[in-house]
Design a protein around this motif. Structure first.
Motif, PDB file in Angstrom:
ATOM      1  N   ARG A  52       0.879  -1.021   0.170  1.00 13.80           N
ATOM      2  CA  ARG A  52       0.150  -0.332   0.634  1.00 13.80           C
ATOM      3  C   ARG A  52       1.047   1.483   0.080  1.00 13.80           C
ATOM      4  N   LEU A  53       0.469   2.318  -0.458  1.00 16.40           N
ATOM      5  CA  LEU A  53       0.907   3.390  -0.485  1.00 16.40           C
ATOM      6  C   LEU A  53       0.474   4.888   0.501  1.00 16.40           C
ATOM      7  N   ASP A  54      -0.544   4.187   1.350  1.00 16.04           N
ATOM      8  CA  ASP A  54      -1.393   4.947   1.798  1.00 16.04           C
ATOM      9  C   ASP A  54      -1.287   5.173   3.260  1.00 16.04           C
ATOM     10  N   PHE A  55      -1.084   5.844   4.084  1.00 18.15           N
ATOM     11  CA  PHE A  55      -0.748   6.475   5.309  1.00 18.15           C
ATOM     12  C   PHE A  55      -1.565   6.314   6.712  1.00 18.15           C
ATOM     13  N   SER A  56      -1.849   5.956   7.860  1.00 20.91           N
ATOM     14  CA  SER A  56      -2.497   5.686   9.135  1.00 20.91           C
ATOM     15  C   SER A  56      -1.361   6.324  10.152  1.00 20.91           C
ATOM     16  N   PHE A  57      -1.880   7.471  10.396  1.00 20.15           N
ATOM     17  CA  PHE A  57      -0.705   8.379  11.989  1.00 20.15           C
ATOM     18  C   PHE A  57      -1.941   8.291  13.040  1.00 20.15           C
ATOM     19  N   SER A  58      -3.368   7.364  12.586  1.00 17.45           N
ATOM     20  CA  SER A  58      -4.171   7.441  14.198  1.00 17.45           C
ATOM     21  C   SER A  58      -3.839   7.227  15.330  1.00 17.45           C
ATOM     22  N   GLY A  59      -3.046   5.298  14.943  1.00 11.72           N
ATOM     23  CA  GLY A  59      -3.348   4.566  16.295  1.00 11.72           C
ATOM     24  C   GLY A  59      -1.561   4.502  16.028  1.00 11.72           C
ATOM     25  N   LEU A  60      -0.412   5.617  15.708  1.00 12.78           N
ATOM     26  CA  LEU A  60       0.181   5.757  16.291  1.00 12.78           C
ATOM     27  C   LEU A  60       0.158   6.698  17.470  1.00 12.78           C
ATOM     28  N   LYS A  61      -0.727   7.654  17.461  1.00 11.58           N
ATOM     29  CA  LYS A  61      -1.212   9.023  18.340  1.00 11.58           C
ATOM     30  C   LYS A  61      -1.114   8.111  19.336  1.00 11.58           C
ATOM     31  N   THR A  62      -2.317   7.123  19.362  1.00 14.50           N
ATOM     32  CA  THR A  62      -2.853   6.591  20.631  1.00 14.50           C
ATOM     33  C   THR A  62      -2.040   6.029  21.425  1.00 14.50           C
ATOM     34  N   ALA A  63      -1.380   4.595  20.487  1.00  6.72           N
ATOM     35  CA  ALA A  63      -0.552   4.590  20.779  1.00  6.72           C
ATOM     36  C   ALA A  63       0.969   5.039  22.119  1.00  6.72           C
ATOM     37  N   VAL A  64       0.696   6.276  21.310  1.00  4.35           N
ATOM     38  CA  VAL A  64       1.819   7.091  22.315  1.00  4.35           C
ATOM     39  C   VAL A  64       0.412   7.705  24.068  1.00  4.35           C
ATOM     40  N   LEU A  65      -0.334   7.777  23.647  1.00  8.61           N
ATOM     41  CA  LEU A  65      -1.351   8.073  24.501  1.00  8.61           C
ATOM     42  C   LEU A  65      -1.237   7.626  25.769  1.00  8.61           C
ATOM     43  N   TYR A  66      -1.369   6.344  25.049  1.00 11.29           N
ATOM     44  CA  TYR A  66      -1.360   4.989  26.652  1.00 11.29           C
ATOM     45  C   TYR A  66      -0.408   4.715  27.006  1.00 11.29           C
ATOM     46  N   ALA A  67       0.922   4.985  26.427  1.00 13.85           N
ATOM     47  CA  ALA A  67       2.412   4.939  26.829  1.00 13.85           C
ATOM     48  C   ALA A  67       2.695   5.642  27.668  1.00 13.85           C
ATOM     49  N   VAL A  68       1.660   7.098  27.922  1.00 17.15           N
ATOM     50  CA  VAL A  68       2.083   7.756  28.583  1.00 17.15           C
ATOM     51  C   VAL A  68       0.706   7.793  30.026  1.00 17.15           C
ATOM     52  N   HIS A  69       0.004   7.394  29.772  1.00 15.03           N
ATOM     53  CA  HIS A  69      -0.920   7.070  30.965  1.00 15.03           C
ATOM     54  C   HIS A  69      -1.285   5.952  31.401  1.00 15.03           C
ATOM     55  N   GLY A  70      -0.947   4.673  30.361  1.00 13.69           N
ATOM     56  CA  GLY A  70      -1.651   3.568  31.060  1.00 13.69           C
ATOM     57  C   GLY A  70      -2.233   2.789  28.952  1.00 13.69           C
ATOM     58  N   GLN A  71      -2.023   1.525  29.435  1.00 12.30           N
ATOM     59  CA  GLN A  71      -3.367   1.357  28.635  1.00 12.30           C
ATOM     60  C   GLN A  71      -4.301   1.646  28.446  1.00 12.30           C
TER      61      GLN A  71
END
Ligand code: KG4
Ligand code: ZN
Length: 338
Positions: free
Chosen positions: A206-225
């Motif tokens: 694929r040549l499309d992108f998705s960055f919202s999962g990455l953003k959520t992963a950072v959020l959970y890494a900061v505050h907990g799953q």
């Protein structure tokens, strides 16, 4: 031939003077960052009003720097799409008024294509055909660009743009606005391998992108799953590691997709533009990849990566081809070829 370029698509009020040999005579940019910082992001209505206040002084500055008068301008170019509609309208209205008053042609330029064209302006030689990668606050897109005014979309983000992800993650980490430069500074002290953040859509062709999962992963890494609110992490190694690991995830995805686009099309030139292309770690990673692929990499200097009006020089190509706009030119907020 002297051209006047106008950019008001988001939070930069910019006017440039350039000629038909793509020499830049003036490139004036009035940033609204200080106005929007207290809101944590760009407020569309505030941006439009600030453009109204600033456009004429910025125009005067550009003419003074270029040492020309309005009467010497032969053509007016404006970014008419995409962007915030109220912000775009200020530039489009001014451009139409100037073209009418000066009795010169009007050319409409697509802001996203112009980010790629900034590479042509900076290189001062032909860069086409090429793969174009635009990484900005509103867009993350790959194009096949056979010619200066032909842009065929290969893939785009399905959710957040790369710059938007930088801004949102900076907010999560308490690093302020705009997020890109803040994350870059913080990441310089961190370990990019400390957190294994997701790289989306990598396993497919694929040549499309998705960055919202990455953003959520950072959020959970900061505050907990599963926890999405709480105070930002305090300054220190953990925050730097989070920033560095996030930045590395974005870079890995952008580099892999650009490489894939080069291989798929057999092209050997890559032109990269948009605010995120100001990121030094991304620039270095793209340069490494281009070298491995035997491809030529074009990235403009920082001042031509973020929003500016010199990149409206794509208008020179359009003017040559007779692709002029009429005085009923509209501001179009969503992406559309101009
Ligand atoms: O192209 P641009 O100036 O405006 C749009 O057309 O959107 O891009 C702005 C985006 C913002 O999201 C900003 O955070 C990001 O570019 N940016 C960066 C850097 N400088 C600006 N992202 C990563 N690293 C940077 N150094
Ligand atoms: Zn832009």
């Amino acid at each position: 031939m002297l051209f006047l370029g106008i950019e008001t698509s988001c939070d930069e009020t910019a006017v440039a003077v350039f000629d038909d040999a793509l020499r830049i005579h003036a490139n004036v940019i009035a940033s609204q960052t200080d106005i929007h910082r207290r809101f944590g992001g760009v407020v569309p209505e505030v941006a439009a009003r600030a453009h109204l206040q600033r456009l004429l002084p910025v125009l005067d500055d550009a003419l003074n720097q270029a040492k020309v008068s309005l009467a010497q301008i032969d053509c007016v170019a404006v970014h008419s799409t995409p962007g915030l509609v109220g912000a775009l309208l200020v530039g489009v209205s001014a451009a139409k008024m100037l073209a009418l008053a000066l009795d010169v042609p009007l050319v409409s330029v697509n802001h996203i294509e112009a980010h790629i064209y900034a590479c042509r302006v900076a290189a001062q030689r032909d860069i086409f055909p090429c793969i174009g990668l635009v990484v900005s606050g509103g867009h993350t897109s790959l194009f096949h660009c056979p010619a200066p005014v032909r842009f065929e979309l290969l893939g785009a983000t399905t959710d957040d743009a790369a710059g938007e992800a930088f801004d949102k993650v900076a907010h999560i980490l308490g690093l302020g606005f705009p997020g890109g430069p803040a994350i870059e500074r913080e990441a310089a002290q961190g370990n990019p391998r400390a957190y294994a953040f997701p790289r989306s859509f990598m396993q497919h062709d694929r040549l499309d992108f998705s960055f919202s999962g990455l953003k959520t992963a950072v959020l959970y890494a900061v505050h907990g799953q599963g926890v999405s609110t709480g105070p930002p992490p305090p300054p220190g190694q953990r925050r730097a590691d989070l920033a560095a690991s996030f930045q590395q995830a974005v870079i890995d995805v952008l580099v892999a997709k650009a490489q894939r686009a080069l291989r798929k099309t057999g092209l050997t030139r890559l032109a990269v533009g948009g605010g995120v292309a100001a990121n030094r770690a991304l620039r270095a990673a793209l340069a490494d990849m281009a070298q491995r692929e035997n491809a030529e990499l074009f990235i403009p200097p920082l001042a031509l990566c973020t929003d500016n009006a010199a990149m409206a020089a794509q208008a020179v190509e359009k003017w040559r081809l007779g692709l002029l706009a009429s005085l009923d030119l509209d501001a179009v907020p969503s992406y559309r070829p101009a």
